[in-house]
Design a protein around this motif. Structure first.
Motif, PDB file in Angstrom:
ATOM      1  N   SER A  16       0.854  -1.193   0.000  1.00  0.00           N
ATOM      2  CA  SER A  16       0.000   0.000   0.000  1.00  0.00           C
ATOM      3  C   SER A  16       0.888   1.240   0.000  1.00  0.00           C
ATOM      4  O   SER A  16       1.716   1.422   0.875  1.00  0.00           O
ATOM      5  N   GLU A  17       0.682   2.061  -0.998  1.00  0.00           N
ATOM      6  CA  GLU A  17       1.469   3.283  -1.134  1.00  0.00           C
ATOM      7  C   GLU A  17       0.532   4.416  -1.507  1.00  0.00           C
ATOM      8  O   GLU A  17      -0.309   4.288  -2.387  1.00  0.00           O
ATOM      9  N   PHE A  18       0.655   5.514  -0.793  1.00  0.00           N
ATOM     10  CA  PHE A  18      -0.184   6.670  -1.084  1.00  0.00           C
ATOM     11  C   PHE A  18       0.303   7.360  -2.350  1.00  0.00           C
ATOM     12  O   PHE A  18       1.494   7.390  -2.653  1.00  0.00           O
ATOM     13  N   ILE A  19      -0.630   7.920  -3.066  1.00  0.00           N
ATOM     14  CA  ILE A  19      -0.291   8.624  -4.304  1.00  0.00           C
ATOM     15  C   ILE A  19       0.442   9.912  -3.987  1.00  0.00           C
ATOM     16  O   ILE A  19       1.407  10.271  -4.644  1.00  0.00           O
ATOM     17  N   PHE A  20      -0.025  10.626  -2.977  1.00  0.00           N
ATOM     18  CA  PHE A  20       0.559  11.902  -2.601  1.00  0.00           C
ATOM     19  C   PHE A  20       1.338  11.761  -1.309  1.00  0.00           C
ATOM     20  O   PHE A  20       1.070  10.889  -0.492  1.00  0.00           O
ATOM     21  N   GLY A  21       2.267  12.670  -1.109  1.00  0.00           N
ATOM     22  CA  GLY A  21       3.048  12.689   0.117  1.00  0.00           C
ATOM     23  C   GLY A  21       2.391  13.551   1.184  1.00  0.00           C
ATOM     24  O   GLY A  21       1.325  14.149   0.976  1.00  0.00           O
ATOM     25  N   LYS A  22       3.043  13.608   2.326  1.00  0.00           N
ATOM     26  CA  LYS A  22       2.516  14.369   3.456  1.00  0.00           C
ATOM     27  C   LYS A  22       2.393  15.850   3.104  1.00  0.00           C
ATOM     28  O   LYS A  22       1.416  16.508   3.457  1.00  0.00           O
ATOM     29  N   ARG A  23       3.368  16.360   2.397  1.00  0.00           N
ATOM     30  CA  ARG A  23       3.376  17.769   2.001  1.00  0.00           C
ATOM     31  C   ARG A  23       2.201  18.083   1.073  1.00  0.00           C
ATOM     32  O   ARG A  23       1.564  19.135   1.202  1.00  0.00           O
ATOM     33  N   ASN A  24       1.902  17.165   0.148  1.00  0.00           N
ATOM     34  CA  ASN A  24       0.789  17.371  -0.770  1.00  0.00           C
ATOM     35  C   ASN A  24      -0.538  17.459  -0.016  1.00  0.00           C
ATOM     36  O   ASN A  24      -1.376  18.307  -0.315  1.00  0.00           O
ATOM     37  N   TYR A  25      -0.718  16.571   0.962  1.00  0.00           N
ATOM     38  CA  TYR A  25      -1.965  16.587   1.721  1.00  0.00           C
ATOM     39  C   TYR A  25      -2.099  17.858   2.552  1.00  0.00           C
ATOM     40  O   TYR A  25      -3.206  18.368   2.728  1.00  0.00           O
ATOM     41  N   LYS A  26      -0.992  18.370   3.061  1.00  0.00           N
ATOM     42  CA  LYS A  26      -1.048  19.633   3.806  1.00  0.00           C
ATOM     43  C   LYS A  26      -1.546  20.759   2.908  1.00  0.00           C
ATOM     44  O   LYS A  26      -2.410  21.544   3.294  1.00  0.00           O
ATOM     45  N   PHE A  27      -1.006  20.837   1.698  1.00  0.00           N
ATOM     46  CA  PHE A  27      -1.442  21.875   0.771  1.00  0.00           C
ATOM     47  C   PHE A  27      -2.895  21.669   0.356  1.00  0.00           C
ATOM     48  O   PHE A  27      -3.644  22.634   0.164  1.00  0.00           O
ATOM     49  N   MET A  28      -3.328  20.414   0.228  1.00  0.00           N
ATOM     50  CA  MET A  28      -4.726  20.153  -0.115  1.00  0.00           C
ATOM     51  C   MET A  28      -5.671  20.622   0.986  1.00  0.00           C
ATOM     52  O   MET A  28      -6.712  21.217   0.707  1.00  0.00           O
ATOM     53  N   PHE A  29      -5.310  20.371   2.239  1.00  0.00           N
ATOM     54  CA  PHE A  29      -6.159  20.808   3.343  1.00  0.00           C
ATOM     55  C   PHE A  29      -6.158  22.326   3.481  1.00  0.00           C
ATOM     56  O   PHE A  29      -7.186  22.926   3.811  1.00  0.00           O
ATOM     57  N   ILE A  30      -5.018  22.965   3.223  1.00  0.00           N
ATOM     58  CA  ILE A  30      -4.965  24.429   3.241  1.00  0.00           C
ATOM     59  C   ILE A  30      -5.877  24.989   2.149  1.00  0.00           C
ATOM     60  O   ILE A  30      -6.644  25.927   2.374  1.00  0.00           O
ATOM     61  N   GLY A  31      -5.809  24.408   0.962  1.00  0.00           N
ATOM     62  CA  GLY A  31      -6.673  24.838  -0.138  1.00  0.00           C
ATOM     63  C   GLY A  31      -8.139  24.624   0.166  1.00  0.00           C
ATOM     64  O   GLY A  31      -8.984  25.493  -0.113  1.00  0.00           O
ATOM     65  N   LEU A  32      -8.462  23.489   0.763  1.00  0.00           N
ATOM     66  CA  LEU A  32      -9.846  23.206   1.118  1.00  0.00           C
ATOM     67  C   LEU A  32     -10.358  24.195   2.162  1.00  0.00           C
ATOM     68  O   LEU A  32     -11.500  24.674   2.084  1.00  0.00           O
ATOM     69  N   ALA A  33      -9.511  24.544   3.120  1.00  0.00           N
ATOM     70  CA  ALA A  33      -9.900  25.524   4.140  1.00  0.00           C
ATOM     71  C   ALA A  33     -10.126  26.898   3.514  1.00  0.00           C
ATOM     72  O   ALA A  33     -11.077  27.600   3.883  1.00  0.00           O
ATOM     73  N   CYS A  34      -9.273  27.294   2.568  1.00  0.00           N
ATOM     74  CA  CYS A  34      -9.447  28.591   1.889  1.00  0.00           C
ATOM     75  C   CYS A  34     -10.751  28.620   1.094  1.00  0.00           C
ATOM     76  O   CYS A  34     -11.482  29.619   1.119  1.00  0.00           O
ATOM     77  N   ILE A  35     -11.054  27.532   0.411  1.00  0.00           N
ATOM     78  CA  ILE A  35     -12.284  27.462  -0.375  1.00  0.00           C
ATOM     79  C   ILE A  35     -13.498  27.536   0.544  1.00  0.00           C
ATOM     80  O   ILE A  35     -14.454  28.285   0.286  1.00  0.00           O
ATOM     81  N   ALA A  36     -13.471  26.775   1.632  1.00  0.00           N
ATOM     82  CA  ALA A  36     -14.597  26.787   2.567  1.00  0.00           C
ATOM     83  C   ALA A  36     -14.781  28.176   3.184  1.00  0.00           C
ATOM     84  O   ALA A  36     -15.917  28.670   3.292  1.00  0.00           O
ATOM     85  N   LEU A  37     -13.681  28.814   3.577  1.00  0.00           N
ATOM     86  CA  LEU A  37     -13.770  30.150   4.159  1.00  0.00           C
ATOM     87  C   LEU A  37     -14.325  31.153   3.151  1.00  0.00           C
ATOM     88  O   LEU A  37     -15.139  32.017   3.492  1.00  0.00           O
ATOM     89  N   GLY A  38     -13.909  31.025   1.899  1.00  0.00           N
ATOM     90  CA  GLY A  38     -14.423  31.914   0.856  1.00  0.00           C
ATOM     91  C   GLY A  38     -15.919  31.777   0.674  1.00  0.00           C
ATOM     92  O   GLY A  38     -16.645  32.774   0.557  1.00  0.00           O
ATOM     93  N   PHE A  39     -16.422  30.542   0.665  1.00  0.00           N
ATOM     94  CA  PHE A  39     -17.865  30.348   0.511  1.00  0.00           C
ATOM     95  C   PHE A  39     -18.630  30.802   1.751  1.00  0.00           C
ATOM     96  O   PHE A  39     -19.753  31.298   1.642  1.00  0.00           O
ATOM     97  N   ILE A  40     -18.031  30.654   2.920  1.00  0.00           N
ATOM     98  CA  ILE A  40     -18.681  31.147   4.135  1.00  0.00           C
ATOM     99  C   ILE A  40     -18.786  32.668   4.097  1.00  0.00           C
ATOM    100  O   ILE A  40     -19.809  33.244   4.472  1.00  0.00           O
ATOM    101  N   LEU A  41     -17.719  33.328   3.632  1.00  0.00           N
ATOM    102  CA  LEU A  41     -17.747  34.790   3.535  1.00  0.00           C
ATOM    103  C   LEU A  41     -18.740  35.278   2.483  1.00  0.00           C
ATOM    104  O   LEU A  41     -19.250  36.399   2.575  1.00  0.00           O
ATOM    105  N   MET A  42     -19.012  34.464   1.479  1.00  0.00           N
ATOM    106  CA  MET A  42     -19.972  34.852   0.446  1.00  0.00           C
ATOM    107  C   MET A  42     -21.420  34.722   0.911  1.00  0.00           C
ATOM    108  O   MET A  42     -22.306  35.351   0.342  1.00  0.00           O
ATOM    109  N   SER A  43     -21.665  33.921   1.905  1.00  0.00           N
ATOM    110  CA  SER A  43     -23.045  33.642   2.314  1.00  0.00           C
ATOM    111  C   SER A  43     -23.664  34.833   3.033  1.00  0.00           C
ATOM    112  O   SER A  43     -22.984  35.723   3.522  1.00  0.00           O
ATOM    113  N   GLY A  44     -24.973  34.801   3.103  1.00  0.00           N
ATOM    114  CA  GLY A  44     -25.711  35.842   3.820  1.00  0.00           C
ATOM    115  C   GLY A  44     -26.024  37.028   2.948  1.00  0.00           C
ATOM    116  O   GLY A  44     -25.846  37.018   1.731  1.00  0.00           O
ATOM    117  N   GLY A  45     -26.544  38.076   3.580  1.00  0.00           N
ATOM    118  CA  GLY A  45     -26.829  39.316   2.865  1.00  0.00           C
ATOM    119  C   GLY A  45     -28.202  39.373   2.249  1.00  0.00           C
ATOM    120  O   GLY A  45     -28.541  40.349   1.595  1.00  0.00           O
TER     121      GLY A  45
END
Length: 92
Positions: A16-45
């Motif tokens: 069993s070998e992961f496709i991505f390394g630890k560094r890749n997953y860190k950047f993916m989670f950072i990107g996911l957090a930025c996307i989620a925060l952006g959509f949260i900031l867009m909501s309401g109004g």
């Protein structure tokens, strides 16, 4: 010769070998957090009364900051996918 290569490939596929390394997953989670925060900031109004127009939907936060955060998040995702594992992780 061909059987030897086939056995090596079967042994390598069983590990069993992961496709991505630890560094890749860190950047993916950072990107996911930025996307989620952006959509949260867009909501309401919105307005509770449909006959009343609310100017808050055109705020700087919803028009400029939130979409920029979403695009930055997608940029992180693309970077995380396109970068390699790195030498130290692939040698293990």
């Amino acid at each position: 010769m061909g059987q030897k290569k086939l056995k090596e490939q079967q042994q390598n596929s069983n590990e069993s070998e992961f496709i991505f390394g630890k560094r890749n997953y860190k950047f993916m989670f950072i990107g996911l957090a930025c996307i989620a925060l952006g959509f949260i900031l867009m909501s309401g109004g919105g307005s509770d009364d449909p006959n009343v127009f609310n100017e808050d939907i055109f705020s700087f936060r919803r028009i400029r900051i939130a979409p920029t955060l979403v695009l930055i998040g997608f940029g992180f995702q693309i970077y995380a996918i396109l970068t390699g594992k790195g030498k130290s992780e692939s040698e293990k």
